[in-house]
Design a protein around this motif. Structure first.
Motif, PDB file in Angstrom:
ATOM      1  N   HIS A   9      41.966  54.169  38.142  1.00 41.34           N
ATOM      2  CA  HIS A   9      41.955  54.338  39.587  1.00 41.34           C
ATOM      3  C   HIS A   9      41.356  55.690  39.982  1.00 41.34           C
ATOM      4  O   HIS A   9      40.514  55.763  40.888  1.00 41.34           O
ATOM      5  N   CYS A  13      37.889  56.424  41.964  1.00 46.59           N
ATOM      6  CA  CYS A  13      37.856  57.237  43.191  1.00 46.59           C
ATOM      7  C   CYS A  13      36.754  58.282  43.121  1.00 46.59           C
ATOM      8  O   CYS A  13      35.976  58.449  44.062  1.00 46.59           O
ATOM      9  N   PHE A  61      38.527  49.992  42.807  1.00 54.43           N
ATOM     10  CA  PHE A  61      39.519  50.780  43.544  1.00 54.43           C
ATOM     11  C   PHE A  61      40.584  49.880  44.161  1.00 54.43           C
ATOM     12  O   PHE A  61      41.785  50.137  44.050  1.00 54.43           O
ATOM     13  N   THR A  64      42.791  48.193  41.313  1.00 49.91           N
ATOM     14  CA  THR A  64      43.738  49.120  40.682  1.00 49.91           C
ATOM     15  C   THR A  64      44.833  49.535  41.655  1.00 49.91           C
ATOM     16  O   THR A  64      45.980  49.744  41.254  1.00 49.91           O
ATOM     17  N   SER A  65      44.495  49.660  42.931  1.00 47.85           N
ATOM     18  CA  SER A  65      45.525  49.988  43.929  1.00 47.85           C
ATOM     19  C   SER A  65      46.577  48.893  44.003  1.00 47.85           C
ATOM     20  O   SER A  65      47.783  49.165  43.982  1.00 47.85           O
ATOM     21  N   TYR A  68      48.669  48.668  40.631  1.00 40.17           N
ATOM     22  CA  TYR A  68      49.684  49.711  40.499  1.00 40.17           C
ATOM     23  C   TYR A  68      50.843  49.474  41.466  1.00 40.17           C
ATOM     24  O   TYR A  68      51.998  49.693  41.120  1.00 40.17           O
TER      25      TYR A  68
END
Length: 115
Positions: A9, A13, A61, A64-65, A68
């Motif tokens: 992540h 970014c 992004f 993975t957001s 998580y």
């Protein structure tokens, strides 16, 4: 597993910021009509490759957001909150001369006369 998701992540970014910063900005109304050919990638800009890289990094992004959040969102803590550790409610200490009297309403009977 959480550490791997966080590392991916953070890297996504950083690279996403770089990819967005590499894209050319608009130079005004001349860009709409085909002007602005002095860019590094030519008159069409970096359209093909850079747009695809940016879209791919944005997808990584987002994934993975969400991953998580799903991995860590439904945890129940074993420990109580520090706010819940007390056994009784604590009342503020106010000296007797500073206490305000309770408000009491008196029935004046005006409502009965208006009927």
């Amino acid at each position: 597993m959480e550490t791997l998701v966080i590392v991916i992540h953070v890297l996504a970014c950083i690279f996403l910021i770089g990819a967005v910063m590499l894209q050319s900005g608009h130079e005004g109304m001349g860009v709409i009509f085909g002007g602005g050919s002095s860019t590094m990638f030519g008159s069409s800009g970096a359209g093909g490759l850079l747009v695809k890289v940016t879209a791919g990094l944005a997808t990584v992004f987002l994934v993975t957001s969400l991953t998580y959040n799903i991995m860590t969102g439904n945890r129940v803590s074993d420990q109580d909150s520090i706010m819940m550790q007390g056994k009784e409610t604590v009342q503020p200490i106010v000296p007797a001369d500073q206490q305000k009297p309770a408000i009491q309403f008196k029935d004046t009977g005006d409502d009965a006369k208006s009927e």
